[in-house]
Design a protein around this motif. Sequence first.
Motif, PDB file in Angstrom:
ATOM      1  N   ARG A  12       3.356 -24.948  85.066  1.00 48.90           N
ATOM      2  CA  ARG A  12       2.843 -24.560  83.749  1.00 48.90           C
ATOM      3  C   ARG A  12       3.980 -24.128  82.843  1.00 48.90           C
ATOM      4  O   ARG A  12       5.071 -23.778  83.300  1.00 48.90           O
ATOM      5  CB  ARG A  12       1.816 -23.430  83.883  1.00 48.90           C
ATOM      6  N   GLU A  58       0.289 -28.272  82.885  1.00 53.16           N
ATOM      7  CA  GLU A  58      -0.458 -27.529  81.860  1.00 53.16           C
ATOM      8  C   GLU A  58       0.509 -26.775  80.965  1.00 53.16           C
ATOM      9  O   GLU A  58       1.437 -26.117  81.439  1.00 53.16           O
ATOM     10  CB  GLU A  58      -1.449 -26.545  82.478  1.00 53.16           C
ATOM     11  N   GLU A 102      -2.258 -14.510  81.989  1.00 55.09           N
ATOM     12  CA  GLU A 102      -3.290 -14.839  82.980  1.00 55.09           C
ATOM     13  C   GLU A 102      -3.289 -16.323  83.340  1.00 55.09           C
ATOM     14  O   GLU A 102      -3.749 -16.710  84.421  1.00 55.09           O
ATOM     15  CB  GLU A 102      -4.668 -14.452  82.445  1.00 55.09           C
ATOM     16  N   HIS A 103      -2.762 -17.164  82.470  1.00 59.42           N
ATOM     17  CA  HIS A 103      -2.771 -18.606  82.722  1.00 59.42           C
ATOM     18  C   HIS A 103      -1.722 -19.046  83.744  1.00 59.42           C
ATOM     19  O   HIS A 103      -1.780 -20.182  84.213  1.00 59.42           O
ATOM     20  CB  HIS A 103      -2.531 -19.370  81.410  1.00 59.42           C
ATOM     21  N   PHE A 104      -0.773 -18.168  84.076  1.00 53.79           N
ATOM     22  CA  PHE A 104       0.355 -18.600  84.897  1.00 53.79           C
ATOM     23  C   PHE A 104       0.196 -18.259  86.379  1.00 53.79           C
ATOM     24  O   PHE A 104       1.030 -18.651  87.196  1.00 53.79           O
ATOM     25  CB  PHE A 104       1.652 -18.031  84.328  1.00 53.79           C
ATOM     26  N   HIS A 105      -0.870 -17.538  86.738  1.00 53.92           N
ATOM     27  CA  HIS A 105      -1.252 -17.332  88.136  1.00 53.92           C
ATOM     28  C   HIS A 105      -0.095 -16.830  88.993  1.00 53.92           C
ATOM     29  O   HIS A 105       0.093 -17.266  90.138  1.00 53.92           O
ATOM     30  CB  HIS A 105      -1.823 -18.629  88.716  1.00 53.92           C
ATOM     31  N   ASN A 106       0.686 -15.902  88.435  1.00 49.31           N
ATOM     32  CA  ASN A 106       1.775 -15.245  89.166  1.00 49.31           C
ATOM     33  C   ASN A 106       2.847 -16.211  89.668  1.00 49.31           C
ATOM     34  O   ASN A 106       3.588 -15.880  90.599  1.00 49.31           O
ATOM     35  CB  ASN A 106       1.227 -14.419  90.334  1.00 49.31           C
ATOM     36  N   ALA A 107       2.942 -17.380  89.092  1.00 47.30           N
ATOM     37  CA  ALA A 107       3.986 -18.337  89.468  1.00 47.30           C
ATOM     38  C   ALA A 107       4.981 -18.455  88.318  1.00 47.30           C
ATOM     39  O   ALA A 107       4.632 -18.248  87.151  1.00 47.30           O
ATOM     40  CB  ALA A 107       3.373 -19.704  89.768  1.00 47.30           C
TER      41      ALA A 107
END
Length: 251
Positions: A12, A58, A102-107
């Motif tokens: 992302r 994304e 929140e869109h990056f899911h801790n990555a």
Amino acid sequence: MPAPTKAMAPTRAMVFAAGLGERMRPLTLETPKPLIKIAGKTLLDYTLDNLADAGISEAIVNTHYKAEMIEEHIKSRRTPKVTLSHEPILLETGGGVVKALEHFHNAPFFCCNTDVILRSNGESSLEKMKKIWDDDKMDMLLLLQPREKAFGYTGNGDFFIGPNGKLPPLEKSRQSPFVFTGIQLISPRLFAREHPTGAFSLNHFYKNDIQPDGFLNRIYGLPHNGDWLHIGTPEALMGAQKILELVKPEI
């Protein structure tokens, strides 16, 4: 030397498209800067195409000025998938990232400006950034352009590169050999530490997170091998147009 510790591979990106484009006037009076075309393609699409080529699935695109035009434009895109993050009040780069975290899911994720065009000699610099990312020691990895090869840039530069790619603090008051390209790879954990609230620039981290050895904490740099075109003014736009007209259409 041990191999870098890999976090989840970045899939992302955060793409900054919310600015007012004041230096690009009068062109931006009717068109948001990311939708200005150069060699037949918008600045936004140059960025999104580079991300797609690097395997990014994304992109979170922030909007503010003439947001409806950007929303309409991205409807035709399939890769990467675009998710809009609208900012009724401009949050700058740092605040924009916090809003979209929140869109990056801790990555780890890429952050990209849309007023630059990047072309790599050989392997994509974005792919190189993914390969050298070391999750044990990095929170930010900045892509840097040699100042003497930075098209459309007239400043003193931004950074020196220290041992093993570590960066000293941003200091624009003295001449530095490298310019920040506006492209970086970031871990979300950077924002788990103390940071400003509301609107703030990511420059906050480049200036203030200094360690006793004089280098920035967990912030590294990678030189770009290729062209970097900064499209900041109508004059730069015309100059870059001439350059891009000389290259193959797919670039």
